[in-house]
Design a protein around this motif. Sequence first.
Motif, PDB file in Angstrom:
ATOM      1  N   LEU A   1      -7.165   7.509  -4.525  1.00  0.00           N
ATOM      2  CA  LEU A   1      -6.653   8.338  -3.433  1.00  0.00           C
ATOM      3  C   LEU A   1      -7.630   9.444  -3.122  1.00  0.00           C
ATOM      4  O   LEU A   1      -8.362   9.907  -3.997  1.00  0.00           O
ATOM      5  CB  LEU A   1      -5.332   9.008  -3.820  1.00  0.00           C
TER       6      LEU A   1
ATOM      7  N   ILE B   1      -6.023   2.265  -8.426  1.00  0.00           N
ATOM      8  CA  ILE B   1      -5.716   2.877  -7.135  1.00  0.00           C
ATOM      9  C   ILE B   1      -6.580   4.128  -7.012  1.00  0.00           C
ATOM     10  O   ILE B   1      -6.698   4.904  -7.965  1.00  0.00           O
ATOM     11  CB  ILE B   1      -4.221   3.264  -7.041  1.00  0.00           C
TER      12      ILE B   1
ATOM     13  N   ALA C   1       1.942   1.866  -3.463  1.00  0.00           N
ATOM     14  CA  ALA C   1       0.799   2.345  -4.248  1.00  0.00           C
ATOM     15  C   ALA C   1       0.578   3.835  -4.008  1.00  0.00           C
ATOM     16  O   ALA C   1       0.400   4.606  -4.961  1.00  0.00           O
ATOM     17  CB  ALA C   1      -0.454   1.553  -3.888  1.00  0.00           C
ATOM     18  N   LEU C   2       0.596   4.244  -2.748  1.00  0.00           N
ATOM     19  CA  LEU C   2       0.401   5.647  -2.405  1.00  0.00           C
ATOM     20  C   LEU C   2       1.505   6.504  -3.016  1.00  0.00           C
ATOM     21  O   LEU C   2       1.233   7.526  -3.656  1.00  0.00           O
ATOM     22  CB  LEU C   2       0.363   5.822  -0.883  1.00  0.00           C
TER      23      LEU C   2
ATOM     24  N   THR D   1      -4.139  10.315   0.973  1.00  0.00           N
ATOM     25  CA  THR D   1      -4.378   9.061   1.672  1.00  0.00           C
ATOM     26  C   THR D   1      -4.902   8.024   0.679  1.00  0.00           C
ATOM     27  O   THR D   1      -5.663   8.346  -0.236  1.00  0.00           O
ATOM     28  CB  THR D   1      -5.400   9.220   2.813  1.00  0.00           C
ATOM     29  N   LEU D   2      -4.478   6.803   0.881  1.00  0.00           N
ATOM     30  CA  LEU D   2      -4.932   5.705   0.043  1.00  0.00           C
ATOM     31  C   LEU D   2      -6.360   5.364   0.426  1.00  0.00           C
ATOM     32  O   LEU D   2      -6.658   5.117   1.588  1.00  0.00           O
ATOM     33  CB  LEU D   2      -4.019   4.500   0.242  1.00  0.00           C
ATOM     34  N   HIS D   3      -7.249   5.379  -0.547  1.00  0.00           N
ATOM     35  CA  HIS D   3      -8.648   5.067  -0.293  1.00  0.00           C
ATOM     36  C   HIS D   3      -8.958   3.618  -0.659  1.00  0.00           C
ATOM     37  O   HIS D   3      -9.672   2.929   0.058  1.00  0.00           O
ATOM     38  CB  HIS D   3      -9.542   6.027  -1.063  1.00  0.00           C
ATOM     39  N   GLU D   4      -8.379   3.154  -1.787  1.00  0.00           N
ATOM     40  CA  GLU D   4      -8.696   1.806  -2.249  1.00  0.00           C
ATOM     41  C   GLU D   4      -7.693   1.370  -3.311  1.00  0.00           C
ATOM     42  O   GLU D   4      -7.235   2.167  -4.108  1.00  0.00           O
ATOM     43  CB  GLU D   4     -10.103   1.831  -2.860  1.00  0.00           C
ATOM     44  N   THR D   5      -7.359   0.100  -3.287  1.00  0.00           N
ATOM     45  CA  THR D   5      -6.636  -0.514  -4.402  1.00  0.00           C
ATOM     46  C   THR D   5      -7.424  -1.745  -4.807  1.00  0.00           C
ATOM     47  O   THR D   5      -8.027  -2.410  -3.970  1.00  0.00           O
ATOM     48  CB  THR D   5      -5.193  -0.936  -4.039  1.00  0.00           C
TER      49      THR D   5
ATOM     50  N   GLU E   1       0.827  -1.210   0.000  1.00  0.00           N
ATOM     51  CA  GLU E   1       0.000   0.000   0.000  1.00  0.00           C
ATOM     52  C   GLU E   1       0.861   1.259   0.000  1.00  0.00           C
ATOM     53  O   GLU E   1       0.508   2.248  -0.631  1.00  0.00           O
ATOM     54  CB  GLU E   1      -0.952  -0.011   1.195  1.00  0.00           C
ATOM     55  N   GLU E   2       1.997   1.214   0.691  1.00  0.00           N
ATOM     56  CA  GLU E   2       2.901   2.365   0.723  1.00  0.00           C
ATOM     57  C   GLU E   2       3.442   2.668  -0.680  1.00  0.00           C
ATOM     58  O   GLU E   2       3.524   3.825  -1.085  1.00  0.00           O
ATOM     59  CB  GLU E   2       4.065   2.126   1.698  1.00  0.00           C
TER      60      GLU E   2
END
Length: 148
Positions: free
Chosen positions: A91, A89, A10-11, A75-79, A7-8
Amino acid sequence: MIEIETEEQALKAAVQSYERFLETSSLILHDGGKDPERIDAVAGEPLSDQEKLGFQRARENDWRSTGYSSVTNATLHETSVIAGKDLEIRLLMCVDYSNTDVLDVNGSSVVEGDGPRMVARAVAFRLVNGELLPVESNRSDRRPTCVR
């Protein structure tokens, strides 16, 4: 080809992609909307098509922009993986427009009023020809709260 395993990652990849998009969009607007196809290298459809309409409006009105916008509070919302292979992805982020302006041919600002200079955006990214590109960018009333 981009590889994202956490996730990191991806963000980080999505924020970097959106920063390239914002920079290229700013450069096109600095040039009064000329050579709008430059956006195709940093944005996928339908976002690239929406941006080209804005560049056309700048050309038609002899507008140009100054300054650059920036990403804050992402902020990551969804992958997710679509159809077993396509990475998406999403955000939530703030875009800071406080260092930008849009000027007419006389150098006067065409930005109306004291509207928000920090805008919450929901942004979707997909792999396009092996590159992670923003494909949707819309104002959001969900978190993050954007204050300057």
